[in-house]
Design a protein around this motif. Structure first.
Motif, short mmCIF file in Angstrom:
data_model
loop_
_atom_site.label_atom_id
_atom_site.label_comp_id
_atom_site.label_asym_id
_atom_site.label_seq_id
_atom_site.Cartn_x
_atom_site.Cartn_y
_atom_site.Cartn_z
N ILE A 1 18.01 47.18 -23.67
CA ILE A 1 18.55 47.30 -25.94
C ILE A 1 19.41 48.63 -24.85
N TYR A 2 18.92 49.57 -23.64
CA TYR A 2 19.65 50.07 -23.09
C TYR A 2 20.92 49.66 -22.91
N ARG A 3 21.36 48.82 -22.22
CA ARG A 3 22.75 48.72 -22.05
C ARG A 3 23.30 48.43 -22.91
N SER A 4 23.08 47.58 -24.39
CA SER A 4 23.31 47.78 -25.49
C SER A 4 23.82 49.19 -26.58
N TYR A 5 22.87 49.83 -26.32
CA TYR A 5 23.00 50.86 -27.16
C TYR A 5 23.90 51.43 -26.85
N LEU A 6 24.25 51.80 -25.14
CA LEU A 6 25.15 52.05 -24.47
C LEU A 6 26.72 51.77 -25.29
N THR A 7 26.94 51.05 -25.06
CA THR A 7 28.41 50.36 -25.63
C THR A 7 28.14 50.46 -27.44
N ILE A 8 27.47 50.89 -28.17
CA ILE A 8 26.76 51.97 -29.57
C ILE A 8 27.68 53.25 -29.34
N THR A 9 27.18 53.66 -29.09
CA THR A 9 27.15 55.19 -28.32
C THR A 9 28.70 55.11 -27.89
N ARG A 10 28.83 54.36 -26.82
CA ARG A 10 30.51 54.50 -26.85
C ARG A 10 31.23 54.45 -27.80
N ALA B 1 29.83 58.83 -29.23
CA ALA B 1 28.85 59.50 -29.27
C ALA B 1 28.58 59.87 -27.42
N GLU B 2 28.04 60.54 -27.49
CA GLU B 2 26.99 61.05 -26.13
C GLU B 2 25.84 60.57 -26.57
N PRO B 3 25.34 59.63 -24.94
CA PRO B 3 24.50 58.62 -24.66
C PRO B 3 23.40 59.69 -24.54
N LEU B 4 21.69 59.47 -24.98
CA LEU B 4 21.20 59.63 -24.52
C LEU B 4 19.71 58.84 -23.25
N THR B 5 19.28 59.47 -22.63
CA THR B 5 18.73 58.89 -21.15
C THR B 5 17.68 57.77 -21.40
N MET B 6 17.31 57.19 -20.77
CA MET B 6 16.48 55.80 -20.84
C MET B 6 15.23 56.20 -21.47
N SER C 1 13.46 55.14 -24.11
CA SER C 1 12.15 54.29 -24.28
C SER C 1 11.66 55.50 -24.82
N GLY C 2 11.36 56.10 -25.68
CA GLY C 2 10.46 57.04 -26.41
C GLY C 2 10.78 56.90 -27.22
N ILE C 3 12.35 56.43 -28.21
CA ILE C 3 12.46 56.36 -29.41
C ILE C 3 12.05 55.13 -29.91
N ILE C 4 12.18 54.08 -29.06
CA ILE C 4 11.39 52.71 -28.91
C ILE C 4 9.96 52.98 -29.85
N ASN C 5 9.50 53.54 -28.48
CA ASN C 5 7.86 54.03 -28.87
C ASN C 5 7.90 54.83 -30.61
N GLU C 6 8.70 55.50 -30.96
CA GLU C 6 8.77 55.80 -31.96
C GLU C 6 8.61 54.76 -33.34
#
Length: 392
Positions: A322-331, A335-340, A344-349
């Motif tokens: 998910i994080y890798r996919s998220y990175l390409t989306i932010t690119r 947008a500046e990507p957040l850290t993994m 991970s916290g956002i996924i929990n939210e």
DNA sequence: TATCCACCGGAAGATGGGGTAT
DNA sequence: ATACCCCATCTTCCGGTGGATA
């Protein structure tokens, strides 16, 4: 032309008798399935009749298990009962007053003390409230709804509130907390000091089973829908479905209302099981659509990443993927990507909002990760909904 | 039975933005 | 102007974790 109770002439509805009965704000005359909780609550409050202090109380149960409804019903009763006494009830919703500071801001206002909405040291608010309370000689019962929201600094709230009693004159003055928590392990997550001074009597609210949901829905249908416009089978269907997935009465009622709306739109004479089936999906979709609009940008990115992976046939994508996919989306969105760690916290939210479902996956030598097992609506629909909001 | 993977999730601190008091 | 307060959101750091594998 029919006139609704509040006086607005309205379009005659074939199916609805009174739509407000099927809305969240409606408080029904009785609460099926919560008899024992009501009994326990009243028993705990009974010392008030002898002008004695009441222990702290905690309601624990997931969303839609009737916690707030029970409190509101008993409160209405007690407020009438104690109208001219030195007993006072105050309801505070912590999702609005979501820090210790803001709760004490509201508490001060009970005594007409106006403090600035921020900027002061917390101790000042505490002292002012304490002074006013001990001078007032009243027994105050504070209901803190959604008390788990200020979880991080919530320790301070509970600690400072519950230690007040030890400094008050018990004969005349006291403060009782009635907490309402959605998370089952709320008490475990409190720190030591807060837990030992709060130390509440706990009342549990288990999820509703199918029979209880049926009783709840029947009550609403009888009050809110016209006679002969609904099939009992439709109600049984909703009750059974919701009981299996969550036991959330709020959701069950949402589905019933939606089913009635669909039946009406289709010019049907009766609300049938078919309408109920459609309503299940429609409610999920409505929920997601609503949630997305209030979601911060990066939460949307993460949800988009999840929907994309699920839609491309990847069941159970893990955090790394998910994080890798998220990175390409932010690119793509520059947008500046957040850290993994944060993602991970956002996924929990997202999971605790009920928008997705997750599960730990123990892969042995392949490592452990949390995987997303499902999203509240079909991934393709989710993509559509996400696509229709601006990503900025 | 020890190893090791791919994250998990707590703790602490940085950052920036809201404000008050003097 | 200066010194302080509160708070939400992220980052950095890092000691776990369960079971497939060798």
């Amino acid at each position: 032309m029919e006139t609704l109770p509040f006086g607005h002439p309205s379009i005659v509805s074939r199916i609805f008798r009174d739509k407000r009965v099927l809305r969240e704000s409606y408080l029904p005359p009785t609460l099926p399935g919560r008899e024992s909780q009501i009994e326990d609550f009243e028993a705990l409050l009974s010392p008030l009749h002898y002008n004695e202090p009441v222990p702290h109380i905690l309601f624990i149960g997931k969303t839609g298990t009737g916690k707030t409804a029970v409190v509101k019903q008993i409160l209405a009763r007690k407020e009438a009962e104690f109208k001219d006494s030195f007993i006072r009830f105050e309801y505070i919703n912590c999702s609005r007053a979501n820090t210790a500071y803001r709760v004490f801001y509201k508490l001060n206002r009970i005594f007409g003390i106006l403090v600035p909405p921020s900027g002061l040291p917390f101790d000042v608010l505490y002292d002012r409230f304490f002074e006013a309370l001990s001078r007032s000689k009243i027994r105050l019962v504070v209901i803190l709804d959604e008390i788990d929201i200020p979880s991080k600094r919530g320790d301070r709230l509970l600690y400072s509130l519950s230690r007040i009693n030890s400094e008050l004159d018990e004969e005349t003055t006291s403060l009782t907390i009635v907490g309402i928590a959605n998370t089952v392990n709320f008490l475990d997550r409190l720190d030591e000091r807060a837990r030992s001074s709060f130390n509440p009597a706990v009342i549990y609210f288990p999820p509703y089973n199918a029979d209880e949901l049926q009783a709840i829905l029947l009550q609403r249908a009888r009050l809110g829908l016209r006679d002969g416009t609904w099939e009992e089978g439709a109600i049984n269907y909703i009750a059974a479905k919701i009981a299996r997935e969550s036991g959330d009465a709020r959701r069950a009622i949402d589905v019933l209302r939606m089913a009635a709306e669909i039946a009406e739109k289709e010019n049907s004479i009766k609300l049938t099981v078919e309408h109920a089936k459609k309503a299940m999906d429609a409610v999920s979709e409505q929920e997601l659509g609503l949630a997305i609009r209030s979601l911060p940008l990066h939460h949307r990115f993460v949800l988009l990443a999840i929907a994309k992976l699920l839609a491309s046939g990847d069941e159970r994508p893990g955090t790394g993927k998910i994080y890798r996919s998220y990175l390409t989306i932010t690119r793509m969105h520059m947008a500046e990507p957040l850290t993994m760690r944060r993602v991970s916290g956002i996924i929990n939210e997202l999971a605790s909002q009920g928008l997705i479902e997750t599960k730990m996956s123990y892969g042995g030598a392949y490592g452990n990760t949390k995987v997303v097992t499902s999203i509240i609506v079909a991934p393709e629909r989710a993509l559509k909904l996400l696509g229709s909001v601006a990503m900025r």
